[in-house]
Design a protein around this motif. Structure first.
Motif, PDB file in Angstrom:
ATOM      1  N   UNK A 211     -97.380 -51.879  76.052  1.00 45.28           N
ATOM      2  CA  UNK A 211     -97.368 -50.896  77.125  1.00 45.28           C
ATOM      3  C   UNK A 211     -98.660 -50.107  77.194  1.00 45.28           C
ATOM      4  N   UNK A 212     -99.214 -49.812  76.051  1.00 45.12           N
ATOM      5  CA  UNK A 212    -100.476 -49.072  76.026  1.00 45.12           C
ATOM      6  C   UNK A 212    -101.624 -49.896  76.607  1.00 45.12           C
ATOM      7  N   UNK A 213    -101.576 -51.197  76.384  1.00 41.97           N
ATOM      8  CA  UNK A 213    -102.625 -52.042  76.962  1.00 41.97           C
ATOM      9  C   UNK A 213    -102.536 -52.050  78.493  1.00 41.97           C
ATOM     10  N   UNK A 214    -101.318 -52.059  79.030  1.00 38.20           N
ATOM     11  CA  UNK A 214    -101.160 -51.990  80.486  1.00 38.20           C
ATOM     12  C   UNK A 214    -101.636 -50.645  81.018  1.00 38.20           C
ATOM     13  N   UNK A 215    -101.364 -49.581  80.277  1.00 37.61           N
ATOM     14  CA  UNK A 215    -101.828 -48.254  80.701  1.00 37.61           C
ATOM     15  C   UNK A 215    -103.352 -48.192  80.705  1.00 37.61           C
ATOM     16  N   UNK A 216    -103.965 -48.798  79.700  1.00 31.76           N
ATOM     17  CA  UNK A 216    -105.429 -48.762  79.606  1.00 31.76           C
ATOM     18  C   UNK A 216    -106.087 -49.514  80.761  1.00 31.76           C
ATOM     19  N   UNK A 217    -105.372 -50.462  81.367  1.00 37.45           N
ATOM     20  CA  UNK A 217    -105.938 -51.250  82.456  1.00 37.45           C
ATOM     21  C   UNK A 217    -105.801 -50.572  83.811  1.00 37.45           C
ATOM     22  N   UNK A 218    -105.106 -49.427  83.864  1.00 34.80           N
ATOM     23  CA  UNK A 218    -104.909 -48.737  85.135  1.00 34.80           C
ATOM     24  C   UNK A 218    -106.216 -48.099  85.610  1.00 34.80           C
ATOM     25  N   UNK A 219    -106.418 -48.006  86.917  1.00 34.90           N
ATOM     26  CA  UNK A 219    -107.632 -47.358  87.436  1.00 34.90           C
ATOM     27  C   UNK A 219    -107.649 -45.872  87.109  1.00 34.90           C
ATOM     28  N   UNK A 220    -108.813 -45.348  86.876  1.00 32.02           N
ATOM     29  CA  UNK A 220    -108.963 -43.933  86.576  1.00 32.02           C
ATOM     30  C   UNK A 220    -109.135 -43.156  87.880  1.00 32.02           C
ATOM     31  N   UNK A 221    -108.641 -41.936  87.890  1.00 32.93           N
ATOM     32  CA  UNK A 221    -108.781 -41.106  89.086  1.00 32.93           C
ATOM     33  C   UNK A 221    -108.326 -39.696  88.803  1.00 32.93           C
ATOM     34  N   UNK A 222    -108.575 -38.815  89.731  1.00 26.32           N
ATOM     35  CA  UNK A 222    -108.168 -37.423  89.588  1.00 26.32           C
ATOM     36  C   UNK A 222    -107.477 -36.979  90.860  1.00 26.32           C
ATOM     37  N   UNK A 223    -106.482 -36.101  90.697  1.00 25.22           N
ATOM     38  CA  UNK A 223    -105.812 -35.529  91.857  1.00 25.22           C
ATOM     39  C   UNK A 223    -104.682 -36.362  92.422  1.00 25.22           C
ATOM     40  N   UNK A 224    -104.623 -37.653  92.115  1.00 20.83           N
ATOM     41  CA  UNK A 224    -103.578 -38.512  92.657  1.00 20.83           C
ATOM     42  C   UNK A 224    -102.319 -38.422  91.817  1.00 20.83           C
ATOM     43  N   UNK A 231    -101.974 -38.319  82.979  1.00 16.83           N
ATOM     44  CA  UNK A 231    -102.532 -37.165  82.266  1.00 16.83           C
ATOM     45  C   UNK A 231    -101.609 -35.951  82.231  1.00 16.83           C
ATOM     46  N   UNK A 232    -100.590 -35.931  83.075  1.00 15.23           N
ATOM     47  CA  UNK A 232     -99.692 -34.797  83.078  1.00 15.23           C
ATOM     48  C   UNK A 232    -100.050 -33.765  84.126  1.00 15.23           C
ATOM     49  N   UNK A 233     -99.435 -32.593  84.010  1.00 20.51           N
ATOM     50  CA  UNK A 233     -99.563 -31.547  85.017  1.00 20.51           C
ATOM     51  C   UNK A 233    -101.001 -31.069  85.177  1.00 20.51           C
ATOM     52  N   UNK A 234    -101.800 -31.166  84.132  1.00 20.12           N
ATOM     53  CA  UNK A 234    -103.181 -30.688  84.235  1.00 20.12           C
ATOM     54  C   UNK A 234    -103.987 -31.463  85.272  1.00 20.12           C
ATOM     55  N   UNK A 235    -103.486 -32.636  85.700  1.00 20.09           N
ATOM     56  CA  UNK A 235    -104.192 -33.431  86.701  1.00 20.09           C
ATOM     57  C   UNK A 235    -103.806 -33.043  88.129  1.00 20.09           C
ATOM     58  N   UNK A 236    -102.866 -32.129  88.298  1.00 17.71           N
ATOM     59  CA  UNK A 236    -102.459 -31.691  89.641  1.00 17.71           C
ATOM     60  C   UNK A 236    -103.591 -30.888  90.267  1.00 17.71           C
ATOM     61  N   UNK A 237    -103.963 -31.230  91.500  1.00 12.25           N
ATOM     62  CA  UNK A 237    -105.087 -30.554  92.142  1.00 12.25           C
ATOM     63  C   UNK A 237    -104.683 -29.319  92.926  1.00 12.25           C
ATOM     64  N   UNK A 238    -103.384 -29.103  93.131  1.00 12.47           N
ATOM     65  CA  UNK A 238    -102.911 -27.914  93.843  1.00 12.47           C
ATOM     66  C   UNK A 238    -102.658 -26.800  92.826  1.00 12.47           C
ATOM     67  N   UNK A 249     -92.273 -23.841  82.691  1.00  9.63           N
ATOM     68  CA  UNK A 249     -91.849 -24.330  81.385  1.00  9.63           C
ATOM     69  C   UNK A 249     -92.263 -23.377  80.281  1.00  9.63           C
ATOM     70  N   UNK A 250     -92.946 -22.334  80.653  1.00  8.99           N
ATOM     71  CA  UNK A 250     -93.387 -21.384  79.655  1.00  8.99           C
ATOM     72  C   UNK A 250     -94.548 -21.871  78.828  1.00  8.99           C
ATOM     73  N   UNK A 251     -95.215 -22.929  79.278  1.00  9.67           N
ATOM     74  CA  UNK A 251     -96.346 -23.482  78.562  1.00  9.67           C
ATOM     75  C   UNK A 251     -97.433 -23.794  79.551  1.00  9.67           C
ATOM     76  N   UNK A 252     -98.575 -24.112  79.031  1.00  7.25           N
ATOM     77  CA  UNK A 252     -99.640 -24.573  79.883  1.00  7.25           C
ATOM     78  C   UNK A 252     -99.375 -25.991  80.303  1.00  7.25           C
ATOM     79  N   UNK A 253    -100.071 -26.446  81.288  1.00  5.26           N
ATOM     80  CA  UNK A 253     -99.849 -27.791  81.784  1.00  5.26           C
ATOM     81  C   UNK A 253    -100.168 -28.804  80.730  1.00  5.26           C
ATOM     82  N   UNK A 254     -99.455 -29.935  80.848  1.00 10.32           N
ATOM     83  CA  UNK A 254     -99.669 -30.995  79.854  1.00 10.32           C
ATOM     84  C   UNK A 254    -101.019 -31.637  80.090  1.00 10.32           C
TER      85      UNK A 254
END
Length: 254
Positions: A211-224, A231-238, A249-254
């Motif tokens: 599964x990790x190998x499939x994840x590594x093959x995914x295209x990189x991007x931001x905001x999508x 990457x988790x909530x920290x990748x949200x652009x809004x 959640x009482x925590x910082x974004x993942x």
């Protein structure tokens, strides 16, 4: 010679804990191998990517962000979610909207927890495990428990060695201090932990090595949404949505 009893106890703790960790690692590897070739040619969906990257909670986050971007769910920075359109387009969205309840409004933290534990996420997890892409709960908890046992054995060996060294009248072979004998089980446990960190560590995540190998093959991007899945909530652009999910959640974004 009473220190010999302590040495035997230290050796037993080291052997049992290391043996359990090795057995757990072998079973995890066998589980992935038995999954066969089900993953070949498999293209990860958005929800599958989210689960393999961050588990059930990440799937709930991606669903919430998707609903918010579609203006079908309002996420306030105060940590509340309000339904605008109650019609879900897939099982995951229906699970999240159903978890909000008939009032159409809910705190984000319990909503996220309920959605992550819902039937839709469990079905997704079972499908990924069957394909050999995700680590079964049993394997993950077994390996984690075995690692903790080896760590406890390290502490036990050090404690027993210190106790044996400090006890008066503990004769040993000429030129061989008592502490040197305890270096053997200590070396075994530390080596086992080092190997586990290199070879077994991937199995402690949500995704299996495949599964990790499939994840590594995914295209990189931001905001999508894909970036949020990886990457988790920290990748949200809004900023408002990011603050709502992080603050809810009482925590910082993942």
């Amino acid at each position: 010679m009473f220190w010999v009893l302590f040495l035997l106890m230290a050796c037993a703790a080291a052997l049992v804990s290391c043996g359990r960790l090795c057995l757990a690692a072998v079973r995890a590897a066998d589980s992935e191998r038995l999954a066969g070739d089900a993953h070949r040619g498999h293209e990860l969906s958005l929800y599958e990517t989210a689960f393999l990257s961050g588990g059930p909670g990440r799937v709930a986050d991606v669903t919430l962000v998707s609903l918010a971007r579609g203006r079908r769910l309002l996420l306030a920075h105060t940590g509340w979610a309000t339904v605008v359109d109650p019609e879900g387009r897939d099982a995951m969205e229906r699970s999240v909207l159903g978890a909000i309840g008939p009032d159409g409004q809910s705190r984000i933290a319990p909503l996220r927890a309920t959605a992550a534990a819902g039937e839709a996420v469990r079905t997704l997890a079972e499908r990924l495990v069957a394909a050999g892409l995700a680590v079964p709960d049993a394997s993950r908890s077994t390996i984690a428990g075995a690692v903790r046992q080896v760590q406890a054995a390290v502490v036990a060996v050090l404690a027993l060695g210190a106790l044996a060294t400090l006890m008066p009248g503990q004769d040993t072979a000429p030129g061989t201090p008592v502490a040197a004998w305890f270096a053997l089980p200590l070396l075994l446990t530390l080596s086992c932990l080092a190997i586990a960190r290199i070879e077994i560590h991937p199995y402690t995540r949500w995704a299996s090595p495949t599964g990790q190998r499939l994840l590594a093959a995914l295209p990189k991007g931001t905001g999508s949404l894909l970036a949020v899945a990886v990457r988790g909530v920290r990748a949200v652009d809004d900023p408002q949505v990011r603050a709502a999910l992080g603050g809810g959640r009482g925590t910082t974004a993942e």
